[in-house]
Design an enzyme around this catalytic site. Structure first.
Site, PDB file in Angstrom:
ATOM      1  N   ASP A 107      18.668  24.493   8.266  1.00 55.99           N
ATOM      2  CA  ASP A 107      18.688  24.585   6.798  1.00 55.99           C
ATOM      3  C   ASP A 107      17.510  25.405   6.270  1.00 55.99           C
ATOM      4  O   ASP A 107      17.584  25.993   5.199  1.00 55.99           O
ATOM      5  CB  ASP A 107      18.591  23.185   6.170  1.00 55.99           C
ATOM      6  N   ASP A 195      19.888  27.427   0.891  1.00 57.68           N
ATOM      7  CA  ASP A 195      19.556  26.845   2.188  1.00 57.68           C
ATOM      8  C   ASP A 195      20.043  27.819   3.250  1.00 57.68           C
ATOM      9  O   ASP A 195      21.129  28.412   3.107  1.00 57.68           O
ATOM     10  CB  ASP A 195      20.273  25.506   2.375  1.00 57.68           C
ATOM     11  N   HIS A 244      26.193  23.585   3.051  1.00 60.80           N
ATOM     12  CA  HIS A 244      26.090  24.183   4.396  1.00 60.80           C
ATOM     13  C   HIS A 244      27.458  24.514   4.970  1.00 60.80           C
ATOM     14  O   HIS A 244      28.366  23.711   4.952  1.00 60.80           O
ATOM     15  CB  HIS A 244      25.294  23.288   5.353  1.00 60.80           C
ATOM     16  N   ARG A 263      39.282  22.071   4.298  1.00 63.48           N
ATOM     17  CA  ARG A 263      38.530  23.019   3.463  1.00 63.48           C
ATOM     18  C   ARG A 263      38.907  24.449   3.852  1.00 63.48           C
ATOM     19  O   ARG A 263      38.066  25.214   4.342  1.00 63.48           O
ATOM     20  CB  ARG A 263      37.025  22.849   3.683  1.00 63.48           C
ATOM     21  N   SER A 297      26.116  13.375   6.018  1.00 58.77           N
ATOM     22  CA  SER A 297      27.175  14.340   6.293  1.00 58.77           C
ATOM     23  C   SER A 297      28.512  13.645   6.497  1.00 58.77           C
ATOM     24  O   SER A 297      28.584  12.422   6.584  1.00 58.77           O
ATOM     25  CB  SER A 297      26.838  15.162   7.538  1.00 58.77           C
ATOM     26  N   SER A 298      29.562  14.434   6.583  1.00 60.38           N
ATOM     27  CA  SER A 298      30.900  13.880   6.765  1.00 60.38           C
ATOM     28  C   SER A 298      31.244  13.804   8.250  1.00 60.38           C
ATOM     29  O   SER A 298      30.474  14.254   9.111  1.00 60.38           O
ATOM     30  CB  SER A 298      31.912  14.782   6.062  1.00 60.38           C
ATOM     31  N   CYS A 350      23.323  22.373  13.330  1.00 60.30           N
ATOM     32  CA  CYS A 350      22.315  22.110  12.293  1.00 60.30           C
ATOM     33  C   CYS A 350      20.939  21.857  12.893  1.00 60.30           C
ATOM     34  O   CYS A 350      19.924  22.310  12.346  1.00 60.30           O
ATOM     35  CB  CYS A 350      22.646  20.855  11.499  1.00 60.30           C
TER      36      CYS A 350
END
Ligand code: ARG
Length: 366
Positions: A107, A195, A244, A263, A297-298, A350
């Site tokens: 990030d 980010d 992100h 998405r 987060s998911s 990440c």
């Protein structure tokens, strides 16, 4: 003196990488940028302070294990120096009760060729995060005569940078999706905000997600700063918390990208890939129904993989569907346990930041 820093994408052979550390991580107090990123039903709402030591130790064990696996494969691994994140951040423009962590490095640091840019992050609690990486960047600067060490214009993060009534307890998931579709996000266009993890690098092209952590002014900055590159704004209307790009749109090798099926990239934005014979494949469904406790987060961290070269990828070991899909897509898969690190900001991609990948700046979309 040797070349230390070079990376133009996320799939060329990885030779040198930074792996994060969870030490001293805190859940930050609410602030304009973060309150709306904590899901409404999350038990994390309203709580803040140091994360339970046991969770920090478990995350560090998995981060250390990732570092060991990479080292064994011949990748040089560097680690940041965490600060005491429980200190407040006070500037002439704002004050917040504590910092957060130096996870995940993706990030904070953006590598473009021989340059590493410290991002213009929108969270007040992440204002000093780049300091944890300063010893490393300073070392690269000493070792590599061509290393360009930069910082994007420092945002002030005053109240003008946020829409203050954006967040409301009663906002429904549907309303969030409408806002994403309308590109109505919590940050304003007062100053440049981004980010690093919103920027997907593909050689001559940068695909930058417009969302909660990156605004339009940042895209304009990238355009002016890199006239030799092409900057594309992308957005994913299916994401109620667009933060992100790396659990949404993940390149595996030249010509192949996996896209989160919840998405999808809008049709108009797909054209550049399709015209150049790139395949956009729907990512496999996550193996888990819920993210681990205290995680922002998911479940889609399932697709947040770390590509080591065009044929090799590290995938979280419990993500059986993603492991299988990678195999079908012709990748050699290295499963690595990593779910204990998720709560500290993300998955395998990440939690790392590129320093060196072989290869140069190619034009994949001529
Ligand atoms: N917003 C993503 C999701 O929850 C998580 C992305 C995490 N990526 C990162 N670089 N921190 O699906």
């Amino acid at each position: 003196m040797t070349k230390i820093v070079n990376s133009w994408n996320d799939f060329d052979p990885l030779k040198h990488v930074i792996v994060g550390r969870a030490d001293h991580s805190c859940v930050p107090p609410e602030e304009p940028a973060t309150s709306e990123k904590v899901p409404i039903d999350s038990p994390m709402r309203g709580m803040w302070g140091p994360r339970p030591l046991e969770t920090v130790e478990k995350a560090n064990a998995q981060l250390d294990n990732l570092a060991r696996i990479l080292t064994e494969r011949g990748v040089r691994v560097d680690r940041p120096e965490p600060l005491q994140w429980n200190q407040p951040v006070i500037t002439p423009d704002f004050r917040t009760g504590s910092m957060m962590t130096c996870m995940p490095p993706r990030d904070t640091l953006l590598t473009i060729g021989n340059e590493i840019i410290e991002a213009a992050m929108s969270f007040r609690c992440r204002y000093w995060e780049y300091l944890a990486f300063r010893p490393l960047l300073s070392q690269y600067f000493n070792e590599d005569p061509e290393f360009l060490w930069s910082q994007a214009p420092r945002p002030r993060l005053s109240d003008k940078s946020y829409k203050h009534n954006y967040y409301d307890e009663k906002i429904s998931l549907e309303e969030r999706l409408v806002r994403t579709a309308n590109k109505d996000f919590v940050t304003t266009e007062e100053e440049i905000l981004f980010d690093a993890a919103d920027v997907m690098r593909l050689g001559k092209d940068l695909f930058i997600q417009h969302g909660l952590t990156t605004n339009r002014k940042a895209m304009e900055w990238f355009k002016r700063r890199y006239p030799e590159l092409r900057v594309h704004a992308v957005n994913f209307p299916g994401d109620p918390y667009p933060i992100h790009i790396d659990a949404t749109f993940v390149p595996l090798r030249p010509g192949l990208i996996i896209n989160n099926p919840h998405r999808p990239l809008p049709k108009a934005q797909r054209e550049i890939f399709e015209k150049n014979d790139w395949q956009i494949v729907e990512a496999a469904m996550p193996a888990h129904k819920e993210p681990p406790p205290l995680c922002y987060s998911s479940v889609w961290l399932s697709m947040n993989c770390l590509v080591l070269d065009h044929k090799t990828v590290i995938v979280e070991a419990s993500e059986v569907n993603q492991l299988e899909q990678m195999d079908k897509l012709g990748m050699n898969v290295i499963p690595v346990h990593f779910r204990d690190a998720y709560a500290f900001g993300g998955g395998l991609h990440c939690s790392t930041a590129d320093v060196y990948r072989e290869g140069s700046c190619l034009d994949y979309f001529p």
